[in-house]
Design a protein around this motif. Structure first.
Motif, mmCIF file in Angstrom:
data_model
loop_
_atom_site.group_PDB
_atom_site.id
_atom_site.type_symbol
_atom_site.label_atom_id
_atom_site.label_comp_id
_atom_site.label_asym_id
_atom_site.label_seq_id
_atom_site.Cartn_x
_atom_site.Cartn_y
_atom_site.Cartn_z
ATOM 1 N N GLU A 147 -14.889 -12.759 1.309
ATOM 2 C CA GLU A 147 -13.842 -12.070 0.568
ATOM 3 C C GLU A 147 -14.444 -10.819 -0.066
ATOM 4 O O GLU A 147 -15.627 -10.791 -0.407
ATOM 5 C CB GLU A 147 -13.251 -12.980 -0.510
ATOM 6 C CG GLU A 147 -14.221 -13.360 -1.624
ATOM 7 C CD GLU A 147 -13.535 -14.153 -2.718
ATOM 8 O OE1 GLU A 147 -12.304 -14.351 -2.661
ATOM 9 O OE2 GLU A 147 -14.242 -14.578 -3.648
ATOM 10 N N ASP A 187 -4.412 -14.250 -0.614
ATOM 11 C CA ASP A 187 -5.134 -13.758 0.560
ATOM 12 C C ASP A 187 -5.300 -12.242 0.517
ATOM 13 O O ASP A 187 -6.349 -11.706 0.856
ATOM 14 C CB ASP A 187 -4.391 -14.151 1.845
ATOM 15 C CG ASP A 187 -4.950 -15.422 2.460
ATOM 16 O OD1 ASP A 187 -5.947 -15.945 1.927
ATOM 17 O OD2 ASP A 187 -4.400 -15.881 3.456
ATOM 18 N N MET A 188 -4.232 -11.567 0.129
ATOM 19 C CA MET A 188 -4.276 -10.105 -0.031
ATOM 20 C C MET A 188 -3.578 -9.750 -1.331
ATOM 21 O O MET A 188 -2.432 -10.160 -1.543
ATOM 22 C CB MET A 188 -3.592 -9.400 1.149
ATOM 23 C CG MET A 188 -4.364 -9.455 2.445
ATOM 24 S SD MET A 188 -3.597 -8.441 3.740
ATOM 25 C CE MET A 188 -2.225 -9.503 4.209
ATOM 26 N N LYS A 239 -7.982 -6.724 -3.178
ATOM 27 C CA LYS A 239 -8.894 -7.815 -2.825
ATOM 28 C C LYS A 239 -8.359 -8.517 -1.580
ATOM 29 O O LYS A 239 -7.156 -8.760 -1.457
ATOM 30 C CB LYS A 239 -9.023 -8.811 -3.979
ATOM 31 C CG LYS A 239 -9.990 -9.954 -3.698
ATOM 32 C CD LYS A 239 -9.979 -10.952 -4.837
ATOM 33 C CE LYS A 239 -10.828 -12.169 -4.515
ATOM 34 N NZ LYS A 239 -10.686 -13.241 -5.514
ATOM 35 N N PHE A 240 -9.299 -8.863 -0.682
ATOM 36 C CA PHE A 240 -8.926 -9.479 0.592
ATOM 37 C C PHE A 240 -9.780 -10.722 0.814
ATOM 38 O O PHE A 240 -11.008 -10.684 0.675
ATOM 39 C CB PHE A 240 -9.122 -8.481 1.733
ATOM 40 C CG PHE A 240 -8.332 -7.218 1.533
ATOM 41 C CD1 PHE A 240 -7.034 -7.114 1.998
ATOM 42 C CD2 PHE A 240 -8.882 -6.148 0.841
ATOM 43 C CE1 PHE A 240 -6.293 -5.963 1.786
ATOM 44 C CE2 PHE A 240 -8.159 -4.987 0.619
ATOM 45 C CZ PHE A 240 -6.855 -4.889 1.093
ATOM 46 N N SER A 241 -9.135 -11.820 1.166
ATOM 47 C CA SER A 241 -9.839 -13.068 1.395
ATOM 48 C C SER A 241 -10.630 -13.017 2.708
ATOM 49 O O SER A 241 -10.428 -12.125 3.538
ATOM 50 C CB SER A 241 -8.854 -14.237 1.448
ATOM 51 O OG SER A 241 -8.066 -14.157 2.637
ATOM 52 N N SER A 257 -8.073 -13.125 5.498
ATOM 53 C CA SER A 257 -7.223 -11.950 5.720
ATOM 54 C C SER A 257 -7.999 -10.731 6.204
ATOM 55 O O SER A 257 -7.433 -9.844 6.842
ATOM 56 C CB SER A 257 -6.478 -11.595 4.435
ATOM 57 O OG SER A 257 -7.361 -11.106 3.442
ATOM 58 N N LYS A 258 -9.293 -10.673 5.933
ATOM 59 C CA LYS A 258 -10.074 -9.491 6.335
ATOM 60 C C LYS A 258 -10.069 -9.299 7.846
ATOM 61 O O LYS A 258 -10.073 -8.164 8.337
ATOM 62 C CB LYS A 258 -11.510 -9.580 5.816
ATOM 63 C CG LYS A 258 -12.392 -10.558 6.567
ATOM 64 C CD LYS A 258 -13.831 -10.480 6.148
ATOM 65 C CE LYS A 258 -14.679 -11.445 6.961
ATOM 66 N NZ LYS A 258 -14.691 -11.148 8.407
ATOM 67 N N LEU A 298 -6.909 -7.627 8.716
ATOM 68 C CA LEU A 298 -6.950 -6.254 8.223
ATOM 69 C C LEU A 298 -7.721 -5.346 9.177
ATOM 70 O O LEU A 298 -7.223 -4.286 9.588
ATOM 71 C CB LEU A 298 -7.603 -6.220 6.834
ATOM 72 C CG LEU A 298 -7.833 -4.834 6.222
ATOM 73 C CD1 LEU A 298 -6.513 -4.125 5.960
ATOM 74 C CD2 LEU A 298 -8.639 -4.962 4.929
ATOM 75 N N ILE A 322 -1.976 -2.009 5.657
ATOM 76 C CA ILE A 322 -1.326 -3.010 4.806
ATOM 77 C C ILE A 322 0.158 -3.124 5.169
ATOM 78 O O ILE A 322 0.689 -4.230 5.321
ATOM 79 C CB ILE A 322 -1.460 -2.637 3.317
ATOM 80 C CG1 ILE A 322 -2.941 -2.554 2.892
ATOM 81 C CG2 ILE A 322 -0.705 -3.641 2.449
ATOM 82 C CD1 ILE A 322 -3.688 -3.837 2.975
ATOM 83 N N VAL A 347 1.614 -9.888 0.954
ATOM 84 C CA VAL A 347 0.733 -9.107 0.084
ATOM 85 C C VAL A 347 1.219 -9.267 -1.351
ATOM 86 O O VAL A 347 2.336 -8.856 -1.695
ATOM 87 C CB VAL A 347 0.723 -7.609 0.477
ATOM 88 C CG1 VAL A 347 -0.184 -6.830 -0.466
ATOM 89 C CG2 VAL A 347 0.253 -7.444 1.918
#
Length: 223
Positions: free
Chosen positions: A93, A117-118, A161-163, A166-167, A170, A191, A201
């Motif tokens: 993350e 997650d996002m 912030k991205f888990s 989720s990255k 992304l 996004i 989101v």
């Protein structure tokens, strides 16, 4: 937790002819030094700074306290390309911060504590120059500069912030967008594409705590 600071841009509108904008001094430290200090206080293990314009000046300021990657295309690209450069660095993350963003440390703490997650950090009081957001059912449904003020619920301040989960979505979306010639786009375009794909989101609010993305000399004087 990891962090990526997007710091490839110039400070031309600030009259900084040979220094990146993240090196603007606020008190005794530059903006980016404040950011790194705040991230370290959160026990952020790995910090990557994506550099571009006069990257050596950032390295001279931060030394070995962070890792670096150079955006060779910084003059023709925007922060989505810079974030793409970080794809091999990020394996957990991570928090993503615009390099010219000056903020109260508690805003970062609120972002870091989110379990979503996002999550993007949002200011409810509308500012014309900053990326706008549209919120429905406590979720962000749009994030761009073209949203009509009448339909705007606030601004994205330049921190998210991205888990670990989720990255991957992304970076895959960024890859697809750049293959279509969007290298000069903000990463918020990715996004929005993720939202269209059905991804959720969330957001946290600044809660009235001070922050500023400094674009002009007057804004610096007001800090």
């Amino acid at each position: 937790m990891q962090a990526v600071i997007l710091a490839a841009g110039k400070g031309t509108r600030m009259g900084m002819k040979d220094a990146p904008k993240c090196l603007l001094k606020i008190g005794k430290k530059s903006i980016i030094e404040h950011q790194v200090d705040y991230l370290r206080n959160l026990d952020c293990k790995k910090i990557l700074v994506v550099t571009g314009y006069n990257s050596n000046k950032i390295k001279n300021t931060l030394g070995n306290s962070v890792e670096y990657i150079f955006n060779r295309n910084f003059e023709k690209s925007n922060n989505m390309y810079s974030l793409w450069e970080a794809r091999d660095f990020v394996n957990d993350e991570f928090i993503c911060i615009y390099g010219d963003l000056f903020f109260h440390k508690k805003i970062l703490e609120k972002c870091a504590m989110s379990n979503s997650d996002m999550v993007l950090v949002v200011e409810r009081n509308l500012r014309d120059e900053t990326m706008k957001v549209k919120i429905e059912n406590e979720k962000i449904v749009q994030v761009n500069k073209k949203i009509d003020s009448k339909n705007t619920d606030g601004n994205f301040i330049g921190m998210g912030k991205f888990s670990k989960n989720s990255k991957n979505h992304l970076f895959q979306t960024i890859k697809e967008l750049m293959e279509k010639g969007n290298e000069d786009a903000y990463y918020t375009l990715a996004i929005e594409n993720l939202i269209k794909q059905g991804k959720t989101v969330h957001f946290v609010e600044t809660g009235g705590l001070p922050w500023m993305d400094i674009d002009t000399k007057k804004e610096l004087e007001d800090v």
